[in-house]
Design a protein around this motif. Sequence first.
Motif, short mmCIF file in Angstrom:
data_model
loop_
_atom_site.label_atom_id
_atom_site.label_comp_id
_atom_site.label_asym_id
_atom_site.label_seq_id
_atom_site.Cartn_x
_atom_site.Cartn_y
_atom_site.Cartn_z
N GLY A 182 4.30 4.02 5.30
CA GLY A 182 4.20 2.55 4.98
C GLY A 182 5.50 1.62 5.06
N GLN A 184 8.11 -0.33 6.69
CA GLN A 184 8.26 -1.42 7.87
C GLN A 184 9.45 -1.45 8.46
N LEU A 378 10.94 -9.22 5.11
CA LEU A 378 10.72 -7.90 4.53
C LEU A 378 10.96 -8.24 2.90
N GLN A 402 6.25 -5.10 1.90
CA GLN A 402 5.41 -5.46 3.16
C GLN A 402 6.03 -6.80 3.67
N ASP A 428 -1.30 -6.55 7.48
CA ASP A 428 -0.47 -5.40 7.03
C ASP A 428 -1.05 -4.85 5.99
N ARG A 429 -1.85 -5.60 5.03
CA ARG A 429 -2.30 -4.89 3.74
C ARG A 429 -3.25 -3.77 4.12
N ARG A 431 -2.41 -1.51 6.12
CA ARG A 431 -1.71 -0.39 6.52
C ARG A 431 -1.11 0.41 5.50
N SER A 433 1.07 1.37 2.45
CA SER A 433 2.14 0.89 1.88
C SER A 433 3.31 1.67 1.18
N THR A 435 4.83 0.67 -1.25
CA THR A 435 5.23 0.39 -2.44
C THR A 435 5.20 1.38 -3.54
#
Length: 441
Positions: A182, A184, A378, A402, A428-429, A431, A433, A435
């Motif tokens: 996740g 980026q 980002l 994200q 992108d959500r 994909r 993550s 987080t």
Amino acid sequence: MSGVKVVTFGCRLNTFESETMRKAAETAGVNNAVLFNTCAVTADAVRQARQAIRKVRRDDPHARIVVSGCAAQTEPDTFAAMDEVDAVIGNDAKGASATYRNLPDFGVSQSEKVRVNDIMSVRETAPQMIEAVAGHARAFVQVQNGCDHRCTFCVIPYGRGNSRSVPMGAVVEQIERLAGNGYQEVVITGVDATSYGADLPGNPSLGKLAGTILRQVPELRRLRLSSIDSIEVDDDLMELIADEPRFMPHLHLSLQHGDNLILKRMKRRHSREDAVKFCRTVRDLRPGFAFGADLIAGFPTETEEMFARSLDIVEDCGIAFLHVFPYSPREGTPAAKMPQLDRGLIKARAARLRQAGETVFKNHLEDMAQKAEIHPVLVEYSGIARTENFTPVVAPGAPRGQMAKVRVTGHDGGRLTGDLVDDGLADDRARPSATAAFANG
């Protein structure tokens, strides 16, 4: 406490290596431990590490404290002499699980605490695979370690050893793993990153490595470099700067000074003119490119006239993200034997350099604000993001880790301000993550 905590000082390479330390210690079954990954760039960095170690011992008398990193490599006895420290391990061993399985018991003698080898005997940098970089929205990947140069002010080669590169295939595999988890954006790091590949078959350059990463990991949105030596930038890298939108338009330069005589006394390989020409060439190729740089204030023999050239180069190169280091003599370096300046003068010059940097940074913000453009960003943490050229921007409501887009409307003196733009980046959500990887950071 329980588990393993890592306290990191210094560079982005240390940030990456702290994750390898955490993973190695956990694999070895270490528990209730605090690992310190130290920095040796300045005497103040060593002092800060010692202070932090004492605080941890006061807060948790039962935790095992292990010290590694560049300061531990160059000054093992300094840390071994601390009652609070249980073990001191070398830079070459801090990412290996076997190191932590064989830690000495609590309460051993000072000599038994030290597990530090001759770093100059290390000839390879083993690839280290990590899944995430805790506390960070972007991931850092080590591609090179050590340095073959001997700048007169620098102790780092004695903490890191000679230059050695991670094979390209291993770098690509690591970045594929991080992108799959996740992330980026990835930052490729090294002690002297532009020397990458000189020790590998075929002598691949840093530019060739970066191009290979972008071709073979198409899902990676953004690739960024950490600190580089502009005099060693190769043609492949210049082509990426000019033509590759996924290569971020921001570089942090190891300039160190703006006066040619001081640069010679530092044993730097570039001149003032080289630095200014590089920055102008890059901006001609890619308008909007932003630069950071390291500058040292108060190097031995620096006159007011010489210092003025450092002040001038901040504007001449347009250094919006300036890191200023008051000169600090490091034992064993040639510069420590040169005629030293008064500490008060050094601090005053460092303050003047920082002020020059703040002026250029505010001008940079004003220029971007006046253009009022839409920027992909980002999100680093709640409400704060970075543009492609690394400028901070307020982005309320965007998810951490994200991508988003912000229409810039102004600035507050420290960050750009603007409005989120919904134009499809919400895809992108779907994909993976990143987080969760830094939720506890």
